[in-house]
Write a protein that holds these residues in place. Structure first.
Motif, short mmCIF file in Angstrom:
data_model
loop_
_atom_site.label_atom_id
_atom_site.label_comp_id
_atom_site.label_asym_id
_atom_site.label_seq_id
_atom_site.Cartn_x
_atom_site.Cartn_y
_atom_site.Cartn_z
N ILE A 15 -1.44 -1.79 4.99
CA ILE A 15 -0.76 -0.81 4.13
C ILE A 15 -0.39 -1.45 2.81
N LYS A 16 -0.66 -0.75 1.79
CA LYS A 16 -0.40 -1.27 0.45
C LYS A 16 0.76 -0.49 -0.17
N GLU A 17 1.71 -1.28 -0.71
CA GLU A 17 2.80 -0.59 -1.41
C GLU A 17 2.28 -0.18 -2.77
N PRO A 18 2.87 0.84 -3.39
CA PRO A 18 2.32 1.33 -4.66
C PRO A 18 2.46 0.33 -5.81
N GLY A 19 1.62 0.46 -6.80
CA GLY A 19 1.71 -0.33 -8.02
C GLY A 19 1.06 -1.70 -7.92
N LEU A 20 1.08 -2.41 -9.04
CA LEU A 20 0.44 -3.72 -9.13
C LEU A 20 1.16 -4.72 -8.23
N LYS A 21 2.49 -4.63 -8.23
CA LYS A 21 3.27 -5.53 -7.40
C LYS A 21 2.87 -5.36 -5.92
N SER A 23 0.03 -4.27 -4.81
CA SER A 23 -1.32 -4.81 -4.61
C SER A 23 -1.26 -6.31 -4.37
N LEU A 24 -0.46 -6.99 -5.23
CA LEU A 24 -0.35 -8.44 -5.11
C LEU A 24 0.28 -8.83 -3.78
N LYS A 25 1.34 -8.12 -3.44
CA LYS A 25 2.03 -8.39 -2.18
C LYS A 25 1.10 -8.23 -0.98
N SER A 26 0.33 -7.14 -1.00
CA SER A 26 -0.54 -6.89 0.16
C SER A 26 -1.69 -7.89 0.18
N PHE A 27 -1.96 -8.49 -0.98
CA PHE A 27 -3.01 -9.50 -1.03
C PHE A 27 -2.50 -10.83 -0.48
N VAL A 28 -1.29 -11.17 -0.86
CA VAL A 28 -0.72 -12.44 -0.42
C VAL A 28 -0.25 -12.36 1.03
N LYS A 29 0.49 -11.30 1.33
CA LYS A 29 1.02 -11.17 2.69
C LYS A 29 0.78 -9.74 3.17
N PRO A 30 -0.43 -9.48 3.67
CA PRO A 30 -0.76 -8.10 4.02
C PRO A 30 0.11 -7.57 5.16
N LYS A 31 0.57 -6.34 4.96
CA LYS A 31 1.37 -5.67 5.99
C LYS A 31 0.41 -4.85 6.83
N LYS A 32 0.44 -5.06 8.13
CA LYS A 32 -0.50 -4.34 8.99
C LYS A 32 0.21 -3.25 9.78
N GLU A 33 -0.56 -2.22 9.99
CA GLU A 33 -0.02 -1.12 10.78
C GLU A 33 -1.10 -0.74 11.79
N ILE A 34 -0.68 -0.38 12.99
CA ILE A 34 -1.69 -0.01 13.98
C ILE A 34 -1.82 1.50 14.05
N VAL A 35 -3.05 1.96 13.87
CA VAL A 35 -3.28 3.41 13.90
C VAL A 35 -4.23 3.73 15.06
N ALA A 36 -3.85 4.73 15.86
CA ALA A 36 -4.75 5.13 16.95
C ALA A 36 -5.70 6.21 16.45
N ALA A 37 -6.99 5.87 16.42
CA ALA A 37 -8.00 6.84 15.96
C ALA A 37 -8.44 7.73 17.11
N VAL A 38 -8.39 7.18 18.34
CA VAL A 38 -8.74 7.95 19.53
C VAL A 38 -7.63 7.73 20.56
N LYS A 39 -7.03 8.84 21.00
CA LYS A 39 -5.83 8.72 21.82
C LYS A 39 -6.04 9.21 23.24
N ASP A 40 -6.43 8.30 24.11
CA ASP A 40 -6.50 8.59 25.55
C ASP A 40 -7.28 9.85 25.89
N ILE A 41 -8.53 9.87 25.49
CA ILE A 41 -9.39 11.03 25.73
C ILE A 41 -10.13 10.89 27.05
N SER A 42 -10.19 11.99 27.82
CA SER A 42 -10.99 12.00 29.05
C SER A 42 -11.90 13.22 29.06
N PHE A 43 -13.12 13.04 29.47
CA PHE A 43 -14.02 14.16 29.74
C PHE A 43 -15.25 13.66 30.49
N ASP A 44 -15.97 14.58 31.11
CA ASP A 44 -17.21 14.23 31.82
C ASP A 44 -18.37 15.01 31.22
N VAL A 45 -19.56 14.49 31.37
CA VAL A 45 -20.75 15.24 30.98
C VAL A 45 -21.74 15.17 32.14
#
Ligand SMILES: Nc1ncnc2c1ncn2[C@@H]1O[C@H](COP(=O)(O)OP(=O)(O)OP(=O)(O)O)[C@@H](O)[C@H]1O
Ligand SMILES: [Mg+2]
Length: 334
Positions: A15-21, A23-45
């Motif tokens: 995650i990047k905070e807004p502005g140039l500052k 950008s620099l911050k996220s470059f030096v010490k990147p802040k990570k966030e975990i995002v679930a793209a697929v959330k516990d899906i079940s099905f059969d075919v």
């Protein structure tokens, strides 16, 4: 055939905070966030079934296909296809499946199509007589003849898609995964591709999982759909049930000379439509309304509109997938 159980995929995002500052911050010490793209899906075919796997942009369709094909490993949960685990049994598994990503190609860009097929023949160890038979079948279904000797980069998008589908079927896989096989194609070409998929399924009982955000693809090809939105399953069942329950909305669009046309027309009172069954927008002279056609039949809406005002360019469309999802949520996702 295909069993999917609580399949989940999480991605780490910076995650990047807004502005140039920021950008620099996220470059030096990147802040990570975990995002679930697929959330516990079940099905059969089931074997021989064509499953429509649908959802709006970013729903997680491709991520699921990548896990089912062994390209990505799930964060948790599991899937078995034909008794195999896509990642653990990778070596034997790849011989049993075919994969097409509509947005990308597996063909060699500068080589004539025939040469790609020859290379794939070697990779999949298809013997000569089998290869000959296979090519003639694929030629017939996908009509490759007219461009089979052309370099891939000279093919039209529709030709390339057909060529890609043929490449994925060369080794006669039991399961075919198609991720957006009709994306960007015009109506006639879409129709050809759909017919080819139907024919392959019919003649060879190939199990097909097909993702799309084009509802028409599904209506023509599969009886059953799994619908996902924001990583979660929101519907699993027959397409006809979905349409009956949530697909009654239609969209009417027209250009009117009057900037207050919608107010003057008063659809809500005329047809007794509640706020849930009528959504109206007017931007200058262009009007767009979505309405429940079970309450206000399309023909009545049209004749009323045309009798009241002089309109240009009037047209009616079926509910799209976003509309169906809006209604699913309104009535409560089970
Ligand atoms: N490698 C990755 N790293 C981080 N996030 C990702 C990655 N791949 C996908 N995502 C995110 O996961 C979510 C689901 O993406 P996915 O490509 O599976 O959606 P989709 O349903 O296929 O969408 P589309 O219809 O646009 O193809 C999106 O928010 C996307 O940004
Ligand atoms: Mg996708």
């Amino acid at each position: 055939m295909i069993y999917v159980e609580n399949l989940r995929k999480e991605f780490k995002k910076t995650i990047k905070e807004p502005g140039l500052k920021g950008s620099l911050k996220s470059f030096v010490k990147p802040k990570k966030e975990i995002v679930a793209a697929v959330k516990d899906i079940s099905f059969d075919v089931n074997e021989g079934e064509i499953l429509g796997f649908i959802g709006p942009n970013g729903a997680g369709k491709s991520t699921v296909i990548k896990m089912l094909t062994g390209i990505l490993s799930p964060t948790s949960g599991k899937c078995t296809i034909n008794g195999k685990d896509p990642q653990k049994d990778r070596k034997t598994y790849v011989k049993e499946i075919g994969v097409v990503f509509g947005q990308r190609t597996q063909l060699w860009w500068d080589l004539p199509l025939t040469e790609t097929y020859t290379v794939l023949k070697e990779i999949y160890e298809v013997d000569d007589s089998r290869f000959k038979k296979r090519m003639s079948f694929l030629n017939e279904v996908l009509e490759l003849d007219s461009f089979i000797n052309s370099p891939v980069r000279t093919l039209s998008l529709g030709q390339r898609m057909r060529a890609d589908i043929a490449a994925s079927l060369l080794h006669s896989p039991k399961v075919l995964f198609l991720d957006e096989p009709t994306i960007g194609l015009d109506v006639v070409v879409k129709d050809n591709i759909r017919k080819a998929i139907a024919k392959i399924n019919e003649e060879e009982h190939t199990t097909v999982v097909l993702t799309t955000h084009d509802l028409e693809d599904i209506e023509l090809l599969s009886k059953r759909i799994v619908m996902i939105d924001k990583g979660s399953k929101v519907f699993d069942g027959k397409i006809t049930d979905l349409k009956e329950k949530y697909g009654q909305m239609r969209e009417l669009a027209f250009v009117s000379p009057d900037e207050n046309a919608l107010k003057a027309l008063g659809y809500a009172d005329q047809f007794g439509l509640s706020d849930d069954d009528l959504i109206q927008e007017q931007d200058g002279t262009s009007c767009k309304i979505r309405f429940n056609s079970a309450i206000a039949p399309v023909s009545d809406m049209l004749s009323y509109t045309l009798s009241k005002i002089n309109v240009k360019d009037i047209n009616v469309k079926d509910a799209d997938i976003e509309e169906i999802i809006r209604r699913l949520y309104k009535e409560g996702v089970e």
